[in-house]
Design an enzyme around this catalytic site. Structure first.
Site, PDB file in Angstrom:
ATOM      1  CD  GLU A 115       6.454   0.164  -8.403  1.00 47.77           C
ATOM      2  OE1 GLU A 115       7.515  -0.249  -8.902  1.00 47.77           O
ATOM      3  OE2 GLU A 115       6.385   0.692  -7.272  1.00 47.77           O
ATOM      4  CG  ASP A 117       3.408   1.281  -6.049  1.00 48.06           C
ATOM      5  OD1 ASP A 117       3.595   0.322  -6.801  1.00 48.06           O
ATOM      6  OD2 ASP A 117       4.254   2.164  -5.837  1.00 48.06           O
ATOM      7  CD  GLU A 119       4.248   1.985  -0.827  1.00 52.99           C
ATOM      8  OE1 GLU A 119       5.416   1.570  -0.895  1.00 52.99           O
ATOM      9  OE2 GLU A 119       3.941   3.199  -0.808  1.00 52.99           O
ATOM     10  CB  THR A 133      -2.997   4.325  -4.133  1.00 52.70           C
ATOM     11  OG1 THR A 133      -3.582   5.629  -4.086  1.00 52.70           O
ATOM     12  CG2 THR A 133      -3.906   3.323  -3.443  1.00 52.70           C
ATOM     13  CG  ASN A 134       3.072   6.654  -6.096  1.00 51.71           C
ATOM     14  OD1 ASN A 134       2.639   7.467  -6.907  1.00 51.71           O
ATOM     15  ND2 ASN A 134       4.317   6.705  -5.641  1.00 51.71           N
ATOM     16  CG  ASN A 142       7.153  12.854  -7.281  1.00 54.15           C
ATOM     17  OD1 ASN A 142       7.551  12.297  -6.258  1.00 54.15           O
ATOM     18  ND2 ASN A 142       7.968  13.485  -8.109  1.00 54.15           N
ATOM     19  NE  ARG A 143       1.390  10.610 -12.462  1.00 49.44           N
ATOM     20  CZ  ARG A 143       2.454  10.231 -13.174  1.00 49.44           C
ATOM     21  NH1 ARG A 143       3.177   9.183 -12.774  1.00 49.44           N
ATOM     22  NH2 ARG A 143       2.809  10.881 -14.262  1.00 49.44           N
ATOM     23  CD  GLU A 144       3.960  10.013  -3.459  1.00 55.78           C
ATOM     24  OE1 GLU A 144       3.539  11.084  -3.965  1.00 55.78           O
ATOM     25  OE2 GLU A 144       5.172   9.712  -3.419  1.00 55.78           O
ATOM     26  CB  SER A 208      13.068   5.729   7.392  1.00 52.76           C
ATOM     27  OG  SER A 208      12.557   5.205   6.171  1.00 52.76           O
ATOM     28  CD1 TRP A 209       9.588   4.912   4.553  1.00 58.73           C
ATOM     29  CD2 TRP A 209       7.503   5.506   4.049  1.00 58.73           C
ATOM     30  NE1 TRP A 209       9.042   3.895   3.840  1.00 58.73           N
ATOM     31  CE2 TRP A 209       7.769   4.227   3.506  1.00 58.73           C
ATOM     32  CE3 TRP A 209       6.240   6.077   3.851  1.00 58.73           C
ATOM     33  CZ2 TRP A 209       6.800   3.497   2.789  1.00 58.73           C
ATOM     34  CZ3 TRP A 209       5.285   5.370   3.125  1.00 58.73           C
ATOM     35  CH2 TRP A 209       5.569   4.093   2.600  1.00 58.73           C
ATOM     36  N   GLY A 213       5.247   9.885   9.554  1.00 58.60           N
ATOM     37  CA  GLY A 213       6.462  10.420   8.960  1.00 58.60           C
ATOM     38  C   GLY A 213       7.748   9.894   9.563  1.00 58.60           C
TER      39      GLY A 213
END
Length: 303
Positions: A115, A117, A119, A133-134, A142-144, A208-209, A213
């Site tokens: 994927e 991304d 966002e 991005t991810n 886990n590459r944000e 929620s995030w 946060g």
């Protein structure tokens, strides 16, 4: 003897015709591999969530998504792709958009999915928009990374692009590279290179995030929340079941050419500018999150 020579000539001719046919078939399949989109949302995409919240112009050239208390909305590409470039002009939710998330991404929809991304995270009025991005590769993410956009993305359309080839993934905003993810598979780093991916776009409630946060929720009294799209381009290899055609070195598959194996010198200057002045989070700098054991790609070249 004359009959044998004649037979040999006929066989040679048939062989030549056969080989020419194979070559033409390969050339045709290769040339069809890359497609420049029609630019018509009705032709290239289908609605996947809340048709009543998806509005498309009569000519199919523009589209909007709506989020309200009833539902969000989404659409997806008809085709899957293996390498290419997608450019999507987007105009984001104006005003108070805290808690909203606009996702524009490529995904393989497999258990060990790949994927790529974008966002775009809503904000409190007056605050800068955050772009996250991810990258997922073989099911792991886990590459944000996050940046502040250097303009107001609600005033006009801005183009968000993904270039994806065998060598690198480049995230771009108005064709300025904001992030790269290189193919370091030879060094044990997972890279999306085998699974075809489709385009997905969705607008949804991320209270929620998404904003501070999760401290700032969606304020439904400010809705409905509208995001607009127009004049997109898809120039990519349509998946037909054979990766060979998408990896072929041809004029159609321009992204495989040498000049796209890394950032140009001009792109590198823009990339450094974004990283210096607009980057606000990089997983490769988050030692606490990874217990001082950063992912391997964090120590390797970005271009």
């Amino acid at each position: 003897m004359t009959q044998i020579n004649h037979k040999n000539k006929v066989m040679d001719k048939l062989k030549s015709i056969f080989l020419c046919g194979i070559f033409l078939l390969y050339s045709l399949q290769t040339s069809l591999a890359s497609v420049v989109s029609t630019g018509n949302f009705n032709n290239d995409f289908f609605v996947t969530w809340s048709p009543s919240h998806v509005n498309t112009s009569a000519d199919g050239r523009s589209r909007s998504l709506k989020l309200d208390q009833e539902a969000g909305s989404a659409f997806a590409s008809n085709d899957m792709f293996l390498f290419g470039q997608i450019d999507m002009p987007i105009k984001l939710v104006p005003g108070h958009s805290a808690g909203t998330v606009l996702a524009f991404y490529l995904t393989s929809d497999q258990p060990n999915r790949d994927e790529i991304d974008f966002e775009l995270l809503g904000n409190v009025s007056g605050q800068p928009y955050i772009l996250q991005t991810n990258v997922y590769a073989d099911g792991f993410d886990n590459r944000e990374e996050r940046i502040y956009l250097w303009f107001d993305p609600t005033k006009d359309f801005h183009t968000y692009s993904i270039l994806w080839n065998l060598h690198q993934i480049v995230f771009m905003v108005d064709f300025v590279p904001i992030r790269t993810y290189r193919n370091h598979a030879d060094k044990g780093v997972a890279y999306p290179r085998w699974q075809p991916m489709g385009i997905r776009i969705s607008l949804w409630d991320g209270s929620s995030w998404a904003t501070r946060g999760g401290k700032d929720k969606v304020d439904w009294s400010k809705g409905p929340f509208i995001v607009s799209f127009a004049n997109y381009t898809i120039d990519a290899c349509v998946w037909k079941g054979n990766a060979r055609f998408c990896r072929a070195d041809s004029s159609s598959n321009w992204w495989n050419k040498e000049e796209f194996t890394s950032l140009s010198w001009k792109q590198r200057r823009w990339f450094k500018w974004v990283r210096k002045y607009h980057l606000i989070y990089d997983y490769c700098q988050d030692n606490k999150r990874f217990n001082n054991n950063l992912p391997k790609e964090c120590y390797l070249s970005k271009y």
